[in-house]
Design a protein around this motif. Structure first.
Motif, short mmCIF file in Angstrom:
data_model
loop_
_atom_site.label_atom_id
_atom_site.label_comp_id
_atom_site.label_asym_id
_atom_site.label_seq_id
_atom_site.Cartn_x
_atom_site.Cartn_y
_atom_site.Cartn_z
N LEU A 90 2.18 -22.99 23.19
CA LEU A 90 2.54 -21.67 22.42
C LEU A 90 1.24 -20.75 22.69
CD1 LEU A 90 3.07 -23.63 19.01
CD2 LEU A 90 4.87 -21.91 19.95
N ARG A 93 2.49 -18.84 25.61
CA ARG A 93 3.38 -18.15 25.59
C ARG A 93 3.45 -16.84 25.34
NH1 ARG A 93 9.17 -18.55 24.75
NH2 ARG A 93 9.60 -19.96 26.47
N LYS A 94 2.29 -17.02 23.26
CA LYS A 94 2.38 -15.83 22.76
C LYS A 94 1.21 -15.02 23.91
CE LYS A 94 -1.92 -14.81 19.85
NZ LYS A 94 -1.95 -14.32 18.33
N GLY A 96 1.68 -14.17 27.08
CA GLY A 96 2.70 -13.89 27.66
C GLY A 96 3.39 -12.39 27.26
N ALA A 97 3.87 -12.94 26.09
CA ALA A 97 4.78 -12.38 25.16
C ALA A 97 4.81 -11.35 24.94
CB ALA A 97 4.69 -12.76 23.29
N ARG A 98 2.84 -10.74 25.30
CA ARG A 98 3.08 -9.34 24.92
C ARG A 98 1.53 -8.60 25.62
NH1 ARG A 98 2.17 -8.47 19.30
NH2 ARG A 98 4.33 -7.95 19.24
N PRO A 99 2.41 -7.79 27.17
CA PRO A 99 1.31 -8.14 27.89
C PRO A 99 0.74 -6.41 28.19
CG PRO A 99 3.92 -8.15 28.79
CD PRO A 99 3.91 -7.96 27.41
N THR A 100 0.88 -6.13 27.20
CA THR A 100 0.51 -4.31 26.63
C THR A 100 0.06 -4.83 25.42
OG1 THR A 100 1.79 -3.04 28.36
CG2 THR A 100 0.49 -1.88 27.14
N GLY A 101 -1.48 -4.67 24.85
CA GLY A 101 -1.44 -4.76 23.87
C GLY A 101 -0.85 -3.32 22.71
N ARG B 103 6.13 -3.35 21.34
CA ARG B 103 5.47 -3.99 22.65
C ARG B 103 5.58 -4.71 22.24
NH1 ARG B 103 2.59 -0.09 25.39
NH2 ARG B 103 1.78 1.53 23.80
N ALA B 104 6.47 -5.66 23.47
CA ALA B 104 6.95 -7.17 23.47
C ALA B 104 7.19 -6.51 25.59
CB ALA B 104 7.92 -8.07 22.06
N ARG B 105 7.11 -8.63 25.71
CA ARG B 105 7.39 -8.73 27.54
C ARG B 105 8.94 -8.41 26.94
NH1 ARG B 105 6.89 -14.19 31.00
NH2 ARG B 105 8.95 -13.70 29.89
N ASN B 171 2.13 -13.01 17.82
CA ASN B 171 3.40 -13.40 18.94
C ASN B 171 4.27 -12.75 19.31
OD1 ASN B 171 1.05 -16.16 18.48
ND2 ASN B 171 2.61 -16.29 16.85
N ALA B 172 4.43 -12.25 19.14
CA ALA B 172 6.20 -11.09 19.35
C ALA B 172 6.99 -12.56 19.21
CB ALA B 172 5.60 -10.60 20.91
N GLY B 210 11.31 -14.90 26.55
CA GLY B 210 10.13 -14.53 27.08
C GLY B 210 9.61 -14.13 25.63
N PHE B 211 10.11 -14.38 24.37
CA PHE B 211 9.16 -14.13 23.24
C PHE B 211 8.32 -15.06 22.50
CE2 PHE B 211 13.71 -12.27 22.53
CZ PHE B 211 12.86 -10.95 21.65
N GLY B 212 7.05 -14.98 22.23
CA GLY B 212 6.34 -15.44 21.51
C GLY B 212 7.39 -16.88 20.80
#
Lengths: 229, 274, 637
Positions: A90, A93-94, A96-101, B103-105, B171-172, B210-212
């Motif tokens: 998890l 995944r976290k 990867g889920a928000r590449p730009t903070g 902001r989220a992938r 976690n997006a 690709g969500f968290g």
């Protein structure tokens, strides 16, 4: 741009294990095992206050049925491994889920405990390893030589060293935080949430966390304070 | 009153972005946040600069188009309010407001404060419906729905798909959005036949995007303009667990997320072969 | 051109059955070979695209928003009518038909309205099956309320978000078809021209709003569900993006535009608060069920409402219409608000507002009951105005809300261009000169789910549609037109922003072609609009490029079309020398100030043909016959 179908997982357990919800369910179930352990371990520990004989007897009793002891240890080990493995998946995944903070980010509706699960967890892991080396295997011997079977003596020797106690107390407070979120959140992960019951559950989780922290911390505190039964 | 808007400017997805500060004078406290941006944009155009791109449509809090972070909170400081209904009186004179896109992938940036939320559409397409074709329905009163059930369904169905839950989640995760649809349809008798299938398919697509993962933190429900409760995530988990256990069908076919715009979505089986 | 509405013969109850039986069918195996283009994804567009996809056609659906779920149907609050008679209060298909024709002030086509009433009952069933969470009784049955002054309870609702729930139902059906591979969805794609080949609608030219790409999409029929044109007023309750461009470009390619002057003003909106105002917010009409509308008796009375004693208040609706009181239809309520404000008795800082007072209701029913009924509306009002409506009376003012006019269609919902179908608010057909509350949702879904899927099939089965050459001069011509317009807008580089022009245009239309109109005023308006339009093409400033997301460029194209439409509206309003429904000409009123129809001379649909930029349009008349509901003077006294 053709629509492509991806990730058809024919093997059901793997599909379950790969899903975020599956991972959370596994964390919840293993969390229950670990909570039970934490609770009964605490009850066992508290026999310290009944004196050297009682706690040493308890320690010996546990070892009288090695099959049962090892069965419990295996279950615990598997639970810990799965718990950690899920959380690592998890966490990956976290990340990867928000590449730009965000530059600015404010929390408005979450507990400190819930947001700190990702680092209270690893610290607890470090603590558990240390704790096993110290009081189960006797590989680390702060404060004096480890005596197999003398639970009472080992405790007193170890906790008389202030930084050992401090490390223990901090870890237990983190454990409390971890439980304060985990003990209600596991119900959520397993699909149980009810507008009437969940607030109560959150209170119970808090109560449980406080009891656990107090129960564990009582021993090093009393040893440091020189109160020994 | 007077505010300074510190806004994320980025020309396109590929490019790099930066914050630019714009002082805005003569802000009326009755203005909405978006009207304040309108005023700024008028000034920018008159100066020959590119106006700030931001998403908006109905401006009455229901279409779900608008939304960005204001000082680190999705949709700004007022609970249960989208930025289109957030009036400037909730800010202090002279305050600096930092406006940042979601902001989220799974929400790739398009321009300035505008992001691409087609991932939400794909989650719905994967199973967020009741499979009934036009024409075959029985009389509306043949299906009795207890009032409490209808109310629960409505609470979940109120979701406007704005994406604030994803934006606010550390976690997006899109669990609140997905859970809302699964709950809305899952509690109703009409939605029961597909309950298992729906949860499995929608979770699979949500993960493919690709969500968290959800860790039950609760930021999502705190910023949700429609105050969708965390309960819907539990309902999703329940349906998913139960469905995974008992479903006999083993086929789950999430589709690969796409970010291209050039030709839109293409058919799985294009009759023309192209 | 002879306007033929193609209304089937026979008794009105049987017309739709007869029409359906006479339709030719498309072989199921051949359906997927037909590409159909649906523009717009609101209630009408999404329901049509989904249903056509279910039938097996290859559908391409377009919307300018980022998702089909954002279409402005989502904002409808009140409910949807259906002649179910679940409440046993005497409702029937015939009564809904009757009410709609009468409410439309006898300017709608009877056959269409009857079909609408017939289909209304199926819509509810369909939506329930889709999982729309309509309000329920404790016993589990559907509940109804009376709405907009109707004498029966026939309105189905889902809290104050009926439009949202119905749209999400249609959107979900649409996404199901996207998943099934029958519908291709093109969000953020705007239709900028219609492609007409050999006299038939065969495709559209679009601009991708993210990349700026100009594309053509070809097919066998084009279905427009692009909504109304209320944004010509700049300030309206429409979404900011709502526009007339798709319809207008189709009009320029030959589709007639019918009754453009029929626009509806909604009486209960939150008043304008300042120059920056970008749109108006509607509050549900249901507020009038318990709220009392008043203004001070004295002109320019600046006291706060609680300082004005009962004797110095004028409850003008209750005074003038004792039997309907505050529940008179929308047009009447709106017009009266305008009158009292014109007399200088309006309230609030701008003087453009009247009080909607819940003081009595709260005293009679208790705050809790009022909270239950209108809590979310009160919250919304407070959020926007910062006033507490439980303590201070609300201030309301009318705002443009819906447009009854639209592209002319026949009984099959086909425009004067074969193969171009128009559905929902975009067409003119069912509401005459005034729409009743909770009827817009009904019409959008009726057209989309239950009418156009049949009639399109009939068109495909009865017309030979040849293969199109991608290099056809008509296609190249349409693409070139689109590109030229875009280049022109970007190259002017004048001094004024698009919004400043739009605001000014809106003010002209509101002042002269709004709640009440005069021949002279309309003449003035036409002159001003032309002047402003000429200035627009010389002095507008659009920055940025055509190759990426450029919201000012999008707006610029839409406003250009609003200019031309505004002129047509005023021409139509001037041409119609009578008052009816939402069209009130001050010259034509009864002694006590009510609308006076002229059935002798104006019982027709005015359908206008485009004759080139700046040229006077050509008028075609479709006479209206009333066989079943005989025209009478509406009276709400």
């Amino acid at each position: 741009m053709a629509t492509t179908v991806i990730g058809t997982r024919e093997i059901r357990p793997i599909r379950f294990w790969e899903s975020t919800n599956g991972q959370k369910a596994i964390m919840a179930v293993t969390g229950i095992v670990l909570l039970l352990f934490v609770f009964f371990h605490m009850l066992g520990n508290l026999q310290f206050f009944e004196g050297r004989e009682q706690i040493n007897f308890y320690g010996a009793a546990l070892r009288r049925f090695p099959e049962a002891l090892w069965a419990a240890r295996v279950i615990l080990l598997v639970s810990v491994v799965l718990h950690i493995w899920s959380s690592v998946k998890l966490a990956v995944r976290k990340n990867g889920a928000r590449p730009t903070g965000y530059t600015a980010r404010k929390n408005i509706n979450s507990s400190y405990a819930s947001r700190t699960m990702y680092w209270s967890g690893p610290i607890l892991l470090a603590f558990i390893i240390y704790h096993l080396l110290h009081l189960t295997a006797g590989a680390i011997q702060p404060g004096g030589a480890f005596v197999e079977g003398d639970v009472y003596g080992n405790l007193v020797k170890g906790f008389s060293v202030w930084y050992v106690s401090l490390w223990y107390i901090i870890s237990m407070i983190l454990l409390g935080l971890h439980i304060r979120h985990g003990a209600w959140s596991l119900f959520q992960s397993l699909g149980m949430n009810h507008p009437r019951h969940t607030p109560l559950l959150k209170k119970l989780a808090m109560l449980f966390a406080v009891v656990v922290v107090l129960g564990y911390v009582a021993i090093p505190v009393s040893i440091l304070a020189g109160v020994r039964p | 009153m007077r505010v300074t808007l510190k806004i994320w400017r980025q020309a396109s997805r590929g490019g790099s972005g930066k914050f630019v500060s714009y002082p805005v004078d003569n802000v009326n406290p009755d203005m909405s946040m978006l009207e304040c941006l309108d005023v700024l944009n008028e000034q920018l155009i008159e100066r020959g600069e590119e106006p700030v791109a931001f998403e908006h449509d109905c401006r009455e809090g229901i279409c779900g188009s608008c939304g960005f972070m204001i000082n680190g909170v999705a949709h700004g400081p007022l609970p249960a309010t989208t930025v289109c209904q957030l009036t400037m009186r909730h800010f202090k004179d002279g305050e600096t407001l930092t406006l940042e896109p979601w902001r989220a992938r799974a929400f790739p940036l398009i321009k300035d404060l505008v992001v691409d939320r087609r991932s939400f559409d794909r989650i719905i397409a994967s199973g967020g419906y009741i499979s009934t074709s036009t024409g075959g329905a029985c009389d509306g009163n043949d299906i009795l729905v207890p009032k409490e059930t209808a109310d629960r369904a409505m609470d979940a169905a109120a979701c406007i798909g704005c994406g604030a839950c994803v934006a606010a989640c550390p976690n997006a995760s899109a669990a609140l959005f997905t859970g809302a649809k699964i709950t809305h349809l899952g509690v109703l008798p009409q939605g029961k036949p597909e309950q298992d299938r729906r949860a499995i398919a929608m979770v699979a697509q949500m993960n493919a995007e690709g969500f968290g993962g959800c860790t039950n933190i609760g930021e999502c429900t705190g910023v949700c303009p429609k105050e969708i409760p965390l309960e819907v995530i539990a309902a999703m988990n329940r349906d998913y667990l139960r469905g995974s256990w008992r479903a006999r069908d083993n086929v789950v076919t999430p589709i690969r997320p796409f970010t291209e715009w050039s030709t839109g979505s293409k058919l799985k089986n294009d009759p023309t072969g192209g | 051109m002879e306007l033929n509405a193609n209304i089937p013969s026979g008794p009105i109850e049987q017309k739709w059955d007869k029409a359906r039986f006479e339709m030719k069918l498309v072989n199921p195996a051949n359906k997927r070979r037909h590409t159909l283009i649906v523009v717009g994804s609101g209630l009408a567009g999404a329901s049509a695209a989904a249903t056509l996809g279910e039938l097996g056609y290859h559908v391409k659906c377009f919307c300018f928003q980022d998702s089909p779920r954002r279409a402005h149907s989502i904002a409808a609050q009140g409910g949807i009518n259906a002649a179910k008679n679940y409440q046993n209060d005497g409702d029937s298909v015939y009564r809904l038909f009757y009410d709609t024709v009468k409410g439309g002030d006898f300017r709608a086509r009877e056959a269409n309205v009857y079909r609408l009433a017939q289909i209304s009952v199926h819509i509810i069933d369909q939506c329930v099956a889709q999982g729309v969470p309509f309000a329920r009784e404790y016993g589990g049955t559907l509940t109804n309320r009376s709405f907009g002054g109707a004498q029966v309870s026939r309105t189905f609702y889902a809290r104050g978000q009926t439009g949202q729930q119905l749209l999400l139902g249609a959107y979900q059906a649409l996404e199901r078809q996207v998943n099934a591979g029958t519908v291709e969805m093109f969000p953020r794609t705007e239709m900028l021209d219609l492609i007409v080949i050999d006299g038939k609608a065969r495709g559209i030219v679009t601009r991708n709003l993210v990349t700026g790409e100009i594309n053509t999409h070809l097919g066998d029929a084009v279905i427009l569900g692009t909504g109304g044109y209320g944004n010509v007023f700049f300030l309206s309750t429409n979404a900011k993006g709502s526009n007339v461009t798709a319809c207008w470009r189709a009009h320029k390619r030959g589709a007639l535009f019918a009754n453009p002057c029929f626009t509806q003003i909604h009486p209960t909106c939150i008043p304008v608060s300042g120059e920056y105002q970008s749109k108006l917010t509607l509050m549900s009409e249901s507020l009038r069920n318990d709220g009392r509308i008043w203004v001070p008796l004295q002109k320019g009375d600046k006291r706060s409402p609680d300082q004005i004693p009962e004797a110095e208040r004028d409850y003008y609706l209750e005074r003038r219409y004792p039997s309907f009181g505050n529940l008179v239809p929308r047009d009447v309520a709106s017009r009266n608000a305008k009158y009292v404000c014109d007399e200088g008795r309006g309230v609030g800082e701008t003087g453009l507002g009247v009080y909607l007072d819940f003081g009595d209701a709260i005293r009679r029913l208790g705050r809790k009951t009022i909270e239950e009924r209108y809590g979310n509306l009160f919250d919304m009002y407070q959020r926007i105005t910062d006033e507490d409506p439980y303590k201070v009376p609300m201030r309301i003012y009318p705002a443009i809300h819906y447009t009854m006019g639209g592209l002319w269609v026949d009984y099959q919902l086909m425009s004067t261009i074969p193969g171009l179908f128009v559905i929902g608010e975009a067409n003119f057909s069912d509401h005459g000169a005034n729409r009743l509350g909770a009827s817009a949702l009904m019409q959008g879904l009726s057209d989309g789910y239950f009418i156009v899927p049949y009639t399109v099939g009939n068109y495909l089965a009865t017309n030979k549609l040849g293969k199109i050459d991608a290099d056809d001069p008509e296609i190249r011509n349409s693409v070139a037109c689109v590109q030229q317009t875009i280049q022109k807008l970007l190259s002017i580089n004048g001094k004024r922003t698009v919004d400043s022009f739009h605001r000014q245009l809106g003010k002209i239309v509101w002042d002269y072609c709004g709640m009440s109109r005069t021949a002279q005023g309309l003449e003035t308006a036409i002159g001003q609009i032309r002047e402003l339009r000429d200035e627009y093409w010389q002095n507008v400033k659009v920055v940025g490029s055509a190759d990426d997301l450029n919201q000012s460029l999008e707006k610029a194209g839409r406003v250009a079309d609003f200019f031309e439409l505004a002129e047509l509206m005023c021409i139509d309003a001037r041409e119609r020398n009578e008052s009816c429904g939402g069209h009130f000409r001050e010259e034509y009123q009864t002694e006590d100030g009510e609308a006076q129809r002229d059935d002798e001379n104006y019982s027709y649909v005015a359908a206008w043909g485009y004759r080139g930029y700046g040229n006077y349009p050509e008028l075609f008349k479709e006479p209206l016959d009333f066989e079943y509901v005989h025209p009478s003077q509406r009276s709400y006294k």
